[in-house]
Design a protein around this motif. Structure first.
Motif, PDB file in Angstrom:
ATOM      1  N   ARG A   1     -19.881 -68.429 -16.563  1.00 23.10           N
ATOM      2  CA  ARG A   1     -19.219 -68.660 -15.278  1.00 23.10           C
ATOM      3  C   ARG A   1     -19.830 -67.809 -14.184  1.00 23.10           C
ATOM      4  O   ARG A   1     -19.447 -66.653 -13.994  1.00 23.10           O
ATOM      5  N   PRO A   2     -20.804 -68.364 -13.430  1.00 22.67           N
ATOM      6  CA  PRO A   2     -21.361 -67.599 -12.303  1.00 22.67           C
ATOM      7  C   PRO A   2     -20.256 -67.319 -11.284  1.00 22.67           C
ATOM      8  O   PRO A   2     -19.206 -67.968 -11.298  1.00 22.67           O
ATOM      9  N   ARG A   3     -20.511 -66.351 -10.421  1.00 27.18           N
ATOM     10  CA  ARG A   3     -19.584 -66.087  -9.321  1.00 27.18           C
ATOM     11  C   ARG A   3     -19.446 -67.376  -8.516  1.00 27.18           C
ATOM     12  O   ARG A   3     -20.429 -67.984  -8.143  1.00 27.18           O
ATOM     13  N   PRO A   4     -18.199 -67.843  -8.279  1.00 28.38           N
ATOM     14  CA  PRO A   4     -18.013 -69.172  -7.667  1.00 28.38           C
ATOM     15  C   PRO A   4     -18.678 -69.299  -6.303  1.00 28.38           C
ATOM     16  O   PRO A   4     -18.815 -68.339  -5.561  1.00 28.38           O
ATOM     17  N   SER A   5     -19.061 -70.514  -5.998  1.00 28.97           N
ATOM     18  CA  SER A   5     -19.645 -70.835  -4.696  1.00 28.97           C
ATOM     19  C   SER A   5     -18.614 -70.631  -3.597  1.00 28.97           C
ATOM     20  O   SER A   5     -17.415 -70.842  -3.807  1.00 28.97           O
ATOM     21  N   ALA A   6     -19.094 -70.258  -2.421  1.00 26.96           N
ATOM     22  CA  ALA A   6     -18.207 -70.173  -1.262  1.00 26.96           C
ATOM     23  C   ALA A   6     -17.576 -71.524  -0.960  1.00 26.96           C
ATOM     24  O   ALA A   6     -16.515 -71.613  -0.341  1.00 26.96           O
ATOM     25  N   GLY A   7     -18.231 -72.595  -1.423  1.00 25.28           N
ATOM     26  CA  GLY A   7     -17.714 -73.933  -1.172  1.00 25.28           C
ATOM     27  C   GLY A   7     -16.655 -74.386  -2.165  1.00 25.28           C
ATOM     28  O   GLY A   7     -16.097 -75.484  -2.030  1.00 25.28           O
ATOM     29  N   ALA A   8     -16.369 -73.578  -3.185  1.00 25.63           N
ATOM     30  CA  ALA A   8     -15.365 -73.962  -4.187  1.00 25.63           C
ATOM     31  C   ALA A   8     -13.970 -73.605  -3.683  1.00 25.63           C
ATOM     32  O   ALA A   8     -13.783 -72.558  -3.071  1.00 25.63           O
ATOM     33  N   PRO A   9     -12.988 -74.472  -3.931  1.00 23.58           N
ATOM     34  CA  PRO A   9     -11.613 -74.129  -3.553  1.00 23.58           C
ATOM     35  C   PRO A   9     -11.168 -72.867  -4.278  1.00 23.58           C
ATOM     36  O   PRO A   9     -11.621 -72.588  -5.398  1.00 23.58           O
ATOM     37  N   GLU A  10     -10.293 -72.122  -3.631  1.00 23.26           N
ATOM     38  CA  GLU A  10      -9.691 -70.908  -4.217  1.00 23.26           C
ATOM     39  C   GLU A  10      -9.266 -71.189  -5.663  1.00 23.26           C
ATOM     40  O   GLU A  10      -8.566 -72.168  -5.936  1.00 23.26           O
ATOM     41  N   GLY A  11      -9.704 -70.359  -6.591  1.00 20.92           N
ATOM     42  CA  GLY A  11      -9.222 -70.466  -7.969  1.00 20.92           C
ATOM     43  C   GLY A  11     -10.053 -71.342  -8.877  1.00 20.92           C
ATOM     44  O   GLY A  11      -9.870 -71.328 -10.090  1.00 20.92           O
ATOM     45  N   LEU A  12     -10.988 -72.113  -8.318  1.00 27.71           N
ATOM     46  CA  LEU A  12     -11.818 -72.981  -9.155  1.00 27.71           C
ATOM     47  C   LEU A  12     -13.119 -72.260  -9.499  1.00 27.71           C
ATOM     48  O   LEU A  12     -13.839 -71.809  -8.603  1.00 27.71           O
ATOM     49  N   LEU A  13     -13.415 -72.152 -10.808  1.00 32.02           N
ATOM     50  CA  LEU A  13     -14.646 -71.483 -11.238  1.00 32.02           C
ATOM     51  C   LEU A  13     -15.797 -72.486 -11.168  1.00 32.02           C
ATOM     52  O   LEU A  13     -16.191 -73.070 -12.180  1.00 32.02           O
ATOM     53  N   ASP A  14     -16.315 -72.670  -9.999  1.00 32.86           N
ATOM     54  CA  ASP A  14     -17.313 -73.712  -9.765  1.00 32.86           C
ATOM     55  C   ASP A  14     -18.543 -73.084  -9.131  1.00 32.86           C
ATOM     56  O   ASP A  14     -18.423 -72.430  -8.086  1.00 32.86           O
ATOM     57  N   PRO A  15     -19.769 -73.225  -9.677  1.00 31.29           N
ATOM     58  CA  PRO A  15     -20.159 -74.032 -10.833  1.00 31.29           C
ATOM     59  C   PRO A  15     -20.000 -73.283 -12.146  1.00 31.29           C
ATOM     60  O   PRO A  15     -19.634 -72.105 -12.147  1.00 31.29           O
ATOM     61  N   GLN A  16     -20.296 -73.970 -13.246  1.00 34.60           N
ATOM     62  CA  GLN A  16     -20.332 -73.359 -14.567  1.00 34.60           C
ATOM     63  C   GLN A  16     -21.558 -73.867 -15.325  1.00 34.60           C
ATOM     64  O   GLN A  16     -22.103 -74.916 -15.002  1.00 34.60           O
TER      65      GLN A  16
END
Lengths: 337, 337, 337, 337
Positions: B197-212
C-alpha cells in the motif's frame, strides 16, 4: 579550452579498456595519462597507440604518475576501497565504477573518509542518470506536472546471464541500477525490500532463481517493483513507468525503426547494454571530465554508492527467504546534503 | 435459425437495463421475455417498446413467466444465490453477472448445488474472456510459442471511483477481473495474495488506500502483480503483459488513432470500461445465447466464480495487514473438470 | 422491437453468403426472407437451416417473394442496374455492394432514377464509413479541432492479388475505397487524378503495374496520395493520415498486441480485410437494418457510388498514360443535398 | 592518438559558431585553428576562450593561417565556390555545409576542379547520412533483406518558417535533404520531379505555397514522394518509409517517452532540428575529423552536392508550373565511382 585533463585509468579489463578508448577517442577535453592493471599485457593492449601514457601494474603507482589529474576506477570491486582512499589522500577527483565497494560496510568507510576530507571527490558510475530517456523522465518528475510519484514499475531483462552468475548477483549487479535509479528519480531512500521468486524459467541455468520480482518500499511511501530476468532470451530491455498522482510516464518503449514484413510489424530489441546505453556512457564520462576541469564534483555520490550497497544487501537477504527485509542506513554526513 | 431464446432479465439497474437493450437490439437469436426488478418503474423503463415482455417485481415469478428459456442475473450480489438455486430447480441456464455471490461460502453452495444437478447451468459474467485482445493473448499462451508463462504484469486504472467505494471494493469489484483473467490465462489456481500500500494519491478520497500493488502467487509457481489505481485521473486502462520463457506479450497498449498537434503525438485513452470493452460485452452475451440455444453451457463456470470470491476474500485480509495471506480452496467437483 | 425486417439477398457468392450469415446470426432486427442466385445450389447452401426463406434463380422473382421488405444486392456488378431499378419500382430500400454499377454511365442512370422517385432508396456498400477508426477520424476532422485538411496520405496494401487481377482493377476495385473515403472525409469532390508507376515489384504477376502511386486533387484544393500495392507480401494494411492546418491524425497504425521474442518486438499485421474490417461489415448491415426499419435511408448514396465510378474511370485513363486526367461529374440532383 | 587536426572554420554565424563549439568541446581529435568571418566581432565571440586560434575577416587568409590542416565551410552559399577552389589549391580537405554552391552550374565547376585534382577533397554536409535511424534504414536496404526498394514516402515538417522563406527555398533548403537522402538510400539518380500544390494552409505566410507534395522519379524506376510542410505548427518531424518488394521499413516514428495524462497518451514531438539531429551533427563532424586524420575523404561527395543542386533547380521549375520537369545531369567524373 586547451589543457587536457590527465586521467589515470585503474583496471584494463572489458570496462576499463572501453573507458580508455572513450577518453582517447570520444571524449573531448581529457587524455589518458596512465593505465594500471596487474596484468601488464592487458594495460599495454588498452593503451596501444596513445602518446604520453605511462603503464603500471600497481594502481597506487599510477596515481603518482606524472600528468595525472584525476582517476577513473574500473578495477574489480575488492580493489576499490584502497584506490579510493589513496586518491582522496592525494586530493584527486575520482570516477568510480559501481559498486563503490563490495559491501556496505566498506562503502560507509569511503563515505566517512570523503566526509572527513570535507569536500566531494568521488562520482559513482551509475550511468543511467546520463541516459537521455532517464534524464527526460527525471525532469518531468521534478517539474511536478504529474504530481507526486506513487509507484515505479521497472523491467530489467538480459538475453542470457554469463557463466557463474548467481541469484545474489541479480540483486548486486543488475537490480543495483534500479536501486540507484529509483532513489534518484524519487529523491527518497529505500526502507524495505521484498523478493518474490516465481518457478524459474526453463531457460535459466540450474540453480539460478530467474526471473524474480523485487519490491522496494521508500521513505516517502512509494512502491517500486522490478522484474529482473537475466535469461529472457529475446533482448536487453530496460523500461520504467512512473505512476504519479496526475498521470504516468514510460521510458524504454523503443520504436526507432519499424519494419513490416512477413505478417508482422517489428521493432528491433537491442541485445546488449552497450548498444542501449552507449550514449549514456559517453555523456557520463564527458560530464565528469567537464566538471572536474571546472573544479567541481557532481553526479552520483559516495552516499549514493553506499545506499545502493546497503539496499542490495537487504535485497539478497529478502531473496533468500522470499520475504521482506527492512533497510537500515547509517547517518548521512552533511556533505551529502 | 428461427425460434428466439426467451430470456428473463433479473435486475433493471444500470447493468441490467444495458443487457435488456443488448438482447433486444444487438444480439441475434434472443428476445427479452421477462424483466424483474423490485422497483416496477425501473423494470418498465428498461422494457419500454419491447413486444411480448412480462414485467415482475419478484425475481422468482419472472423465472416462471411464459416464454422464459434462460435467465440473465443482473440484480445486486446478495440476491444472486436465491435466484441461481431457483433457476437450477427449473433447469434454466443462467448467465450471472459477477460476483457469483457476495462471499465465497455462498459461492461454494452454488457450486455444490450445480454439481448436484450433474450438469453445468451457469456462466459467470467475467467478460474479459470475450475481449478480442485477451482472446489473442490466451491463444498465444496456449499455443506454447512463448513457452511457460512466468509472470503477469497487470495495470487496472479508473479515472475516479464512485462515491462510497472502499478499499475492499478495490479487490472485490476491480481486481476480481484480474483474479479471473489470471486464473484463465495461466490455467492455474491462486495460492497466496500480498498487498503493498503506497502512500495514497492526493487524488484519492479520504480513507481510500489508492493505489495499491496486489501480488498473487499461483499453483504453477507464477507471480501476478496488479497495479490497481481507481483514481488515476487520466483514463480507463487495462493492460496485461505475460512474461514467458521465450518472450513477452502485451495487450492494452492502445494506438487506434494517433493525433499530432501542439508539440505532441497523442493517442486517446478511453475514459470508461463501457467504451473499452463494449465489444466484449456484446460478444459475451451473444456467445451465451448461441451456446444456450445449442443446449450447451460454456464460459466461466460457477467454480471460477467461487475461486475468484475466495481469492478476493484473502486479498482483502492481505490488504488490511499489508502482508501475505494464503488461499485455501474447497474440493473441486468433477463437473468442473 | 418485434417485427423483423425481411431481406432479399441477391447473389449467394462469397460476399452474398457472408451477408446471409450475418443477417441470420449477427444482426439484430432482420431476417433473411429470400435468397436469389442463378446457381440454385449456391443459394440453397447459403440459406441452409434458415426457416421461412424462399429460394430463387431469378433476382426479380426474389424481390416479389412474400415477406420481402428490403433488398441487399451482392450479385456481380453487371447485374446491379436492373436489380436497382426493379427495387425502385417496388419502393424497396436497397443496400447495394460496390460498385454501384460497372461504369459511371450506368451509375448516373441509377442516380437519375432514384432522383425521379423523389426519395433516397439506396445505400452503397462503402463500409469504411462504418469502421471505428475511420469514424473517429471523420469526427475529428468535422470537429474542426485540427483546422482544414490539406492532404491525405493513404496506404492500401494486400498480401497478394487474386488470379486475373488487372492494373485497372487496382483502381476500380481497390482504390475505389480511398476514392469514397477521401470524398467522405474531406466532404469534397475529386477533380483530377494522376498515376505514377514505379518499376513493378518482383512479387507482382507478369503484366501488373504493382505498386502505383495515385494522386487526387479535390474541389477544395486538397491533395490525396494513395499507395496501392496489391502484392506487398506481408499483410493487409489500410492506413490514412490526414494532414491539417493545426495538426495531423493517423489511423491504421495497429498495436493491439505487442509480442517481444527473438530480438524483436512484433505486432501482428492482419492478413485479410475480413479480419481488419469484420466489425465494420457488421456495423454497416446493422445500421442499414435499423435505418430501414425506421423508414430512413442514410449512409453512402447513389451519388457517392456514381462519383466513385467516374473518378475510377478517370484514374484508369491516368494509369494508362502515367499522367493527369481531369474528372468531370454530371449535375448533382437536389435529392443528394 | 595525439596530434589534433587544426581546423579553419569559415563563417561564424549560427551554424558556424555551433561547429566551432562542437570542434572545441564535443569532438575528439580536432582543434579550432582559425575562425574567419567578415564581421570580426562575430568571429571573436565564436572563438572566445579557445587557446591558439587565429581570427580573420578574410576566408582565404584563414586557409593560410598556421596550424590549419583542414577547412570547414559554414559561410553563406555564394562564398562557397571561391573557398572550395582555394582549399583545393592548397590541398586542404574540406567539409562544406550544404548547399555545395547556390546553383548547379557552380557545383559542376567544383566537381570538375576536384576531378582535375585527381582525388577527393570535399565532403558535403548532408548530415542525415549520420543520423542513427537513417544509418539503420540504409543498412537494412543494402542488406537486401526487404528486396528492391519501390517507393519512399517522406514527411518533412517544421513548426514555422523564418521570415523571408520562399516557396523556392522549400525545395532548395528543405527538400534538398530528401533529395540527398533519396539518392543515397536508393543508390540511384533522380530523373524527374513533379510538384502538387494543395491550397495553402491558413498558417502559411501570405504568398508561400505551403504545404506541397513533391514527387521524384529515379533512374531505377522508384518513386519518392515528399510532403514538405514548413508551417505545420506542431513540431519538427522527419519521417521516411521505404516500401520494398518484401516489406516496409519506417523511421522517425518517435516513442522515446510516453506520458499518459488528461485522457491521452502523448509522446513529445521535437520542435527543432538541432534537437532531433544533434547526435547526427556530432557524428558527422567526428567522422570527418577521423577520416581526415587518416588521410581519407569519405561521406557525401561534391558530385552528391551537384546532383542535389540540379534536382532542386528542376524542382523549383516543377513547383512554378505544378507539373513535371525532367532532370538532366552532366557527365559523372570517374573520381566519383
Amino acid at each position: 579550452m586547451s589543457d587536457l585533463l590527465g586521467v589515470a585509468v585503474l583496471g584494463a579489463g572489458h570496462m576499463g579498456a572501453d573507458h580508455v578508448r572513450r577518453i582517447d577517442r570520444a571524449v573531448s577535453g581529457a587524455r589518458v595519462a596512465a593505465v594500471a592493471d596487474p596484468d601488464s599485457a592487458r594495460a599495454e593492449a588498452a593503451a596501444a597507440g596513445i602518446d604520453g601514457v605511462s603503464l603500471h601494474t600497481d594502481a597506487l603507482a599510477a596515481l603518482a604518475a606524472p600528468g595525472v589529474d584525476a582517476v577513473l576506477i574500473a578495477s574489480p570491486g575488492p580493489a576499490h576501497e584502497e584506490a579510493l582512499l589513496a586518491a582522496f589522500a592525494r586530493g584527486l577527483p575520482v570516477l568510480c565504477e559501481k559498486p563503490l565497494t563490495p559491501d556496505s560496510a566498506g562503502a560507509l568507510r569511503v563515505v566517512e573518509a570523503e566526509a572527513g576530507a570535507g569536500r566531494r571527490l568521488v562520482q559513482v558510475g551509475f550511468m543511467r542518470r546520463y541516459d537521455a530517456e532517464y534524464v527526460r523522465l527525471k525532469a518531468l518528475l521534478d517539474s511536478g506536472r504529474l504530481g507526486r510519484p506513487l509507484m515505479l514499475h521497472c523491467t530489467h531483462r538480459n538475453v542470457s546471464s554469463p557463466a557463474g552468475f548467481t541469484s545474489a548477483m541479480m540483486i548486486n549487479s543488475s537490480v543495483s541500477h534500479e536501486i540507484d535509479a529509483g532513489r534518484w528519480l524519487l529523491d527518497q531512500e529505500i526502507t524495505a525490500v521484498s523478493v518474490l521468486r516465481p518457478r524459474p524459467s526453463a531457460g535459466a541455468p540450474e540453480g539460478l532463481l530467474d526471473p524474480q520480482l523485487v519490491l522496494f518500499e521508500t521513505s516517502g511511501g512509494a512502491v517500486v517493483d522490478v522484474e529482473i530476468f537475466v535469461n529472457c532470451g529475446f533482448g536487453y530491455q530496460v523500461r520504467c513507468e512512473a505512476v504519479c498522482e496526475a498521470g504516468s510516464a514510460r521510458i524504454g518503449e523503443g520504436r526507432t525503426m519499424v519494419v513490416e514484413t512477413d505478417g508482422s510489424a517489428r521493432e528491433e530489441v537491442p541485445q546488449d547494454y552497450l548498444v542501449r546505453f552507449a550514449d549514456a556512457y559517453d555523456r557520463e564520462i564527458q560530464a565528469w571530465v567537464d566538471a572536474t576541469r571546472g573544479g567541481l564534483v557532481a553526479g552520483p555520490s559516495a552516499w549514493d554508492g553506499y545506499a545502493a550497497s546497503a539496499v542490495a544487501e537487504a535485497g539478497v537477504r529478502a531473496q533468500e527467504t522470499g520475504g521482506r527485509v527492512a533497510v537500515e542506513l547509517g547517518r548521512r554526513p552533511s556533505l551529502y546534503g
